[in-house]
Design a protein around this motif. Structure first.
Motif, short mmCIF file in Angstrom:
data_model
loop_
_atom_site.label_atom_id
_atom_site.label_comp_id
_atom_site.label_asym_id
_atom_site.label_seq_id
_atom_site.Cartn_x
_atom_site.Cartn_y
_atom_site.Cartn_z
N ILE A 179 47.31 40.92 42.03
CA ILE A 179 46.10 40.09 42.08
C ILE A 179 46.39 38.67 41.61
CG2 ILE A 179 43.81 39.79 41.03
CD1 ILE A 179 43.57 42.85 41.00
N LEU A 180 47.22 38.55 40.57
CA LEU A 180 47.60 37.22 40.09
C LEU A 180 48.40 36.46 41.15
CD1 LEU A 180 48.63 38.12 36.42
CD2 LEU A 180 46.46 37.19 37.22
N HIS A 181 49.32 37.17 41.83
CA HIS A 181 50.06 36.55 42.91
C HIS A 181 49.11 36.06 44.01
CE1 HIS A 181 54.03 37.32 41.44
NE2 HIS A 181 53.90 38.64 41.46
N ASP A 182 48.13 36.90 44.35
CA ASP A 182 47.18 36.52 45.39
C ASP A 182 46.38 35.30 44.98
OD1 ASP A 182 48.02 38.69 46.88
OD2 ASP A 182 46.42 40.02 46.13
N ALA A 183 45.98 35.24 43.71
CA ALA A 183 45.21 34.08 43.23
C ALA A 183 46.02 32.80 43.36
CB ALA A 183 44.77 34.29 41.78
N PHE A 184 47.31 32.86 43.00
CA PHE A 184 48.17 31.68 43.16
C PHE A 184 48.32 31.32 44.63
CE2 PHE A 184 50.38 33.31 39.09
CZ PHE A 184 49.43 32.68 38.31
N ASP A 185 48.48 32.33 45.49
CA ASP A 185 48.65 32.07 46.93
C ASP A 185 47.43 31.40 47.52
OD1 ASP A 185 51.15 33.19 46.87
OD2 ASP A 185 50.51 35.16 47.62
N PHE A 186 46.23 31.78 47.06
CA PHE A 186 45.00 31.23 47.60
C PHE A 186 44.54 29.99 46.83
CE2 PHE A 186 44.30 35.87 48.75
CZ PHE A 186 44.80 35.70 50.03
N GLU A 187 45.44 29.43 46.02
CA GLU A 187 45.22 28.17 45.30
C GLU A 187 44.06 28.24 44.31
OE1 GLU A 187 44.93 25.10 48.23
OE2 GLU A 187 47.10 25.01 48.50
N TYR A 188 43.97 29.34 43.63
CA TYR A 188 43.01 29.48 42.53
C TYR A 188 43.68 29.09 41.22
CZ TYR A 188 39.32 32.12 44.96
OH TYR A 188 38.28 32.50 45.77
N GLY A 189 42.90 28.47 40.34
CA GLY A 189 43.33 28.43 38.96
C GLY A 189 43.13 29.82 38.38
N THR A 190 43.92 30.15 37.36
CA THR A 190 43.85 31.51 36.84
C THR A 190 43.69 31.48 35.32
OG1 THR A 190 45.31 32.22 38.61
CG2 THR A 190 44.99 33.75 36.82
N ALA A 191 42.81 32.35 34.83
CA ALA A 191 42.59 32.47 33.40
C ALA A 191 42.56 33.95 33.04
CB ALA A 191 41.28 31.80 32.99
N MET A 192 43.34 34.31 32.01
CA MET A 192 43.43 35.71 31.59
C MET A 192 43.03 35.78 30.12
SD MET A 192 46.78 38.15 31.39
CE MET A 192 47.19 37.94 33.11
N LEU A 193 41.98 36.56 29.82
CA LEU A 193 41.47 36.67 28.46
C LEU A 193 42.01 37.93 27.79
CD1 LEU A 193 39.55 35.75 26.17
CD2 LEU A 193 37.77 37.13 27.27
N ARG A 194 42.53 37.74 26.56
CA ARG A 194 42.94 38.89 25.77
C ARG A 194 42.24 38.86 24.43
NH1 ARG A 194 48.91 41.46 24.22
NH2 ARG A 194 48.03 43.23 23.09
N VAL A 195 41.60 39.97 24.10
CA VAL A 195 40.99 40.18 22.79
C VAL A 195 41.65 41.41 22.20
CG1 VAL A 195 38.85 40.67 21.56
CG2 VAL A 195 38.81 39.17 23.54
N ASN A 196 42.09 41.34 20.98
CA ASN A 196 42.87 42.42 20.39
C ASN A 196 42.18 43.78 20.47
OD1 ASN A 196 45.35 41.35 19.65
ND2 ASN A 196 44.55 40.49 17.74
N GLN A 197 40.87 43.77 20.27
CA GLN A 197 40.14 45.04 20.30
C GLN A 197 39.99 45.58 21.72
OE1 GLN A 197 39.16 42.29 18.85
NE2 GLN A 197 38.97 42.72 16.66
N GLY A 198 40.26 44.74 22.72
CA GLY A 198 40.09 45.13 24.11
C GLY A 198 38.78 44.59 24.66
N LEU A 199 38.67 44.60 25.98
CA LEU A 199 37.49 44.07 26.65
C LEU A 199 36.60 45.16 27.22
CD1 LEU A 199 39.19 41.17 28.61
CD2 LEU A 199 37.69 40.93 26.65
N ASP A 200 37.18 46.29 27.53
CA ASP A 200 36.46 47.33 28.26
C ASP A 200 35.57 48.16 27.32
OD1 ASP A 200 35.52 49.13 30.05
OD2 ASP A 200 37.46 49.94 30.64
#
Length: 838
Positions: free
Chosen positions: A560-581
């Protein structure tokens, strides 16, 4: 439902206009009751003033008015059947009285009536009375303001349409016939050709032809008819059209019938308004636009009679009856009714202008521009009658409009406002598509990729902060195989969008049916948005369970990250130690008002409530409960106001400026206003001061403020052995371990397990050391942390296709952000998003 003015306006223009005019229209009807009752009381007092005065003329009007409205209230509360029967009786009396007037105009006038100004039909009297002659400072519009309430009964049928057997058939016929008959009747009586304007009432006013008399002005016609009323030019007379309010009694064939007709007209109108006002008010309260007024929505009996509304209308009416002056009450009502009629006309025009397929007027001669002209005329007349009262009316309406707009009632009436919004949105989107993008107008249009709207709230809240000022936010949820999920997905679309609205997360929700997560994400990346209004930045959560998720899941995530770069998207990935889900908490505990367990139902809004739900529904083990508590706290951290702290920006590589723009946007938000930016950059050994000054100059040109700039020139130093060992342990299960195997065996293993890390990868990646040693530096600098944003390359390594394996890439990201405060890895698409120019 009630088809009154409120209903028509609200369903056409929406709750904002409908709610504001509904209160004004209901109030106008309530005040209208007092006007008609005062008119009735004035007639009674005028008849009794020579023989049965109780206190004085004004107080007698008040006393009789209050007694009358109590009797009318009793009829209204008794039900619509009684009101209808009373109206029929009053109608018969009124019709007889009207016929009596016209019969009286052809009965030869006696000398006594002639002395009071009545001469039967005379062309000279008609010509004299046809032109205006305003006195005592009166003007056309001041008289119009007093007369206008006589025409407000036009909506009496519409106000009680809920009680009609066939409102759609009855209302057009009844309303149009009422306008025609009433208009002709008013004209026939207003165009008086039988009574002169001034008369003395003395039989001695007959002209003796032996003595010449010179008459001018309003008495000239009377002179020609043999009566000398010239004294009325000097002093005020008691008779004639301008002076005698009981002139219709004089003209009629039988005077008492006119008194009965006057009583019938005033009481009939008062009764209609007394019924209309509570019905309008009840309809408004049922819609719950003003929650404080919902008390008045309750009805009683088989006809759902608004008893509470009757009592409120009674109180308002009595308050205005105590004024006791018809000429004071009438202009107030005129303003309120004119405001209502203006919006009724405008709602017709607006619905036509919106060209909504649902707007299909059945009236053959309808024209939208006629409706607009009617609306404008009503507004103009309001100001001509009384400019300050008009301003006050519109001021009250504006405040009510603002109140409803802020409260945002949960209603959907398919209003023309929605239709116009759609037309405007399409038009603006097309206009925007004809303009090339410019860096000055760049806005982060965030595409949030999540499993569901409720599973990762922290991701949504942060995206909301980045694009709050009219930035596009789309929450995208790839689903499972189409054959299994398409029905569920379609049913959940509106539900998820409403949930976003309820939680005040201004975003669009979209989902696709797909065989796997990556295929769905790829479809959404390509097809989301409309024209220029399409996402330009992908936001995704860090895959914390990458070590146990399996090869397919990790390959899909990195893909998915590769696809975002291919389609010229900026990309942001959030990490929280406790988790997001938090999906497991959503399902088990009913977080965010959703309960799936079926055993307990609740609507928790705070962490305490969630913990209470856990105890009710069956508490998990203490360790799990504590983890869940921390997870819930972490998931809500971006929704609340942030404490004082820093937003650390590690700008180690120029990606077009997205890494600077996003934290700057955060500092402009109300929740983040107490946070300051610290910027960290990589420099060359021996020139840290120069690098710092260059960075200061660059930020000054960009007009971006920061509290501190730190330069690191020791990134070439080898990482600590503990960090390298930790990385090696992390990727050990995913190594291919070629060892002493020959080339054929190695190729076979790579073909069989392409996702595994080769020895060659580890030896060739020059960024590995920098990535590994950066984590301790970040930990050291983030002791006073609030939030950390990391730029790409060394902070967020780029996984080159077919060069770096997916598990090695995930290990890099993991080792880089492990045990840090909430961290956002950012990579722009190398398109400039910052400019030196305003």
């Amino acid at each position: 439902p009630c088809g009154c003015a409120y209903y028509m306006i609200s369903r056409s223009l929406g709750p904002e206009f409908g709610g504001s005019i509904g209160l004004i229209f209901a109030f106008a009807n309530a005040v209208g009751v007092s006007m008609y009752v005062v008119g009735f009381a004035e007639t009674v007092v005028d008849l009794l003033k020579n023989s049965a005065i109780m206190v004085d003329e004004m107080n007698d009007i008040r006393i009789i008015g209050c007694i009358t409205i109590v009797l009318l209230l009793g009829i209204s509360v008794a039900g619509m059947e009684w009101e209808a029967k009373a109206q029929i009786i009053l109608l018969v009396i009124l019709l007889v009285a009207i016929v009596n007037v016209f019969v009286g105009t052809v009965i030869p006038a006696t000398n006594e009536k002639k002395a009071q100004g009545f001469f039967n039909y005379r062309s000279k009297i008609f010509l004299e009375n046809f032109t205006p002659a305003f006195r005592d400072g009166e003007t056309f519009f001041s008289v119009f303001a007093i007369f206008f309430p006589a025409a407000t009964g036009i909506l009496a049928g519409a106000n009680i349409s809920g009680d009609l057997r066939d409102a759609q058939a009855a209302l057009p016929k009844g309303t149009l016939l009422a306008i025609l008959i009433t208009g002709l009747t008013y004209l026939a009586m207003a165009l008086s050709a039988t009574v002169v304007r001034d008369a003395t009432g003395n039989s001695s006013s007959i002209i003796n032809h032996t003595t010449p008399v010179i008459c001018n002005g309003s008495t000239a016609v009377a002179c020609e008819l043999g009566y000398d009323f010239s004294s009325c030019e000097v002093e005020k007379c008691k008779f004639g059209l301008m002076n005698n309010f009981q002139v219709m009694t004089l003209v009629s064939g039988f005077g008492p019938l006119i008194i009965a007709g006057t009583f019938s007209a005033t009481l009939s109108s008062a009764l209609a308004s007394l019924v209309s006002a509570p019905k309008v008010f009840q309809a408004l309260c049922k819609d719950n636009i003003y929650r404080a007024l919902h008390f008045f929505a309750k009805g009683h009996g088989k006809n759902n009679e608004p008893i509470r509304g009757y009592v409120l209308t009674f109180i308002i009416s009595v308050a205005f009856i105590l004024i006791g002056d018809l000429n004071t009450i009438a202009p107030i009502i005129s303003n309120f009714f004119l405001a209502s009629y203006a919006l009724i006309n405008f709602s017709c025009f607006h619905a036509s202008y919106a060209k909504s397929p649902g707007w299909r007027p059945a009236y053959k001669y309808y024209n939208m521009w006629l409706s607009l002209m009617g609306a404008l005329l009503c507004c103009v007349v309001m100001f001509v009658i009384n400019w300050w009262a008009a301003l006050l009316t519109y001021g009250i309406e504006f405040l009510l409009y603002i109140y409803v707009t802020v409260k945002k009632p949960d209603v959907n009436w398919g209003s023309s406002t929605q239709a116009v919004t759609f037309v405007s949105a399409v038009s603006n989107a097309l206009s925007l598509s004809g303009v090339e993008d410019h860096v000055k107008n760049f806005r982060p249009q965030i595409l949030v990729l999540t499993g569901s709207t409720r599973s990762r709230p922290a991701l949504l809240d942060l995206a909301h902060s980045f694009s709050k000022n009219y930035g596009l936010r789309m929450v995208l949820s790839p689903q499972g195989p189409r054959s299994e999920t398409v029905d569920e997905m379609n049913n959940a679309m509106e539900k998820n969008q409403l949930w976003l609205k309820k939680k005040k997360r201004k975003a669009f929700y979209a989902a696709v049916a797909c065989d796997n997560f990556r295929e769905g994400a790829e479809s959404l990346l390509q097809a989301s948005g409309l024209g220029r209004m399409k996402p330009n930045t992908l936001m995704i959560g860090f895959k914390k369970n990458w070590r146990t998720a399996g090869a397919e899941a990790v390959q899909s995530y990195v893909g998915i990250l590769h696809d975002a770069f291919d389609f010229e998207y900026g990309t942001a990935m959030l990490r929280v130690n406790q988790g997001l889900d938090v999906s497991h908490i959503v399902e088990a505990e009913g977080l965010y008002d959703i309960v799936f367990s079926g055993l307990c139902a609740s609507k928790p809004s705070t962490l305490t409530q969630i913990q209470e739900n856990m105890s009710v529904c069956g508490s998990p083990p203490p360790q799990v409960a504590k983890m869940n508590e921390k997870l819930v706290e972490a998931s809500l951290q971006f929704k609340k106001k942030q404490p004082k702290g820093t937003i650390d920006v590690w700008w180690l590589f120029d990606d077009g400026g997205l890494t600077l723009l996003l934290p700057y946007i955060l500092t402009t938000r109300k929740k983040w206003k107490d946070c300051k930016m610290r910027i960290f950059i990589a420099g060359q050994p021996g020139r840290s001061d120069l690098d710092k000054e260059e960075m200061k100059g660059l930020l000054k040109k960009f007009r971006i403020n920061c509290s501190d700039i730190n330069v690191f020139d020791d990134l070439h130093i080898k990482p600590r052995s503990e960090s390298l060992k930790e990385l090696q342990e992390m990727i050990e299960p995913f190594r291919l371990h070629e060892g002493s195997k020959d080339a054929d065996q190695i190729r076979a293993l790579q073909k069989e397990q392409p996702w595994k890390v080769t020895d060659k990868e580890l030896s060739d990646i020059y960024c590995l050391n920098n990535t590994t040693k950066l984590n301790p530096v970040l930990k050291e600098q983030c002791l006073t942390y609030l939030f950390t944003l990391l730029t790409p390359c060394r902070s967020m390594p780029i996984a080159r296709k077919e060069t770096i394996s997916d598990f090695l890439y995930m290990a890099w990201l993991d080792i880089l952000t492990k045990d840090l405060p909430p961290t956002l890895l950012i990579r722009g698409n190398h398109k400039s998003v910052l400019t030196f120019y305003s």
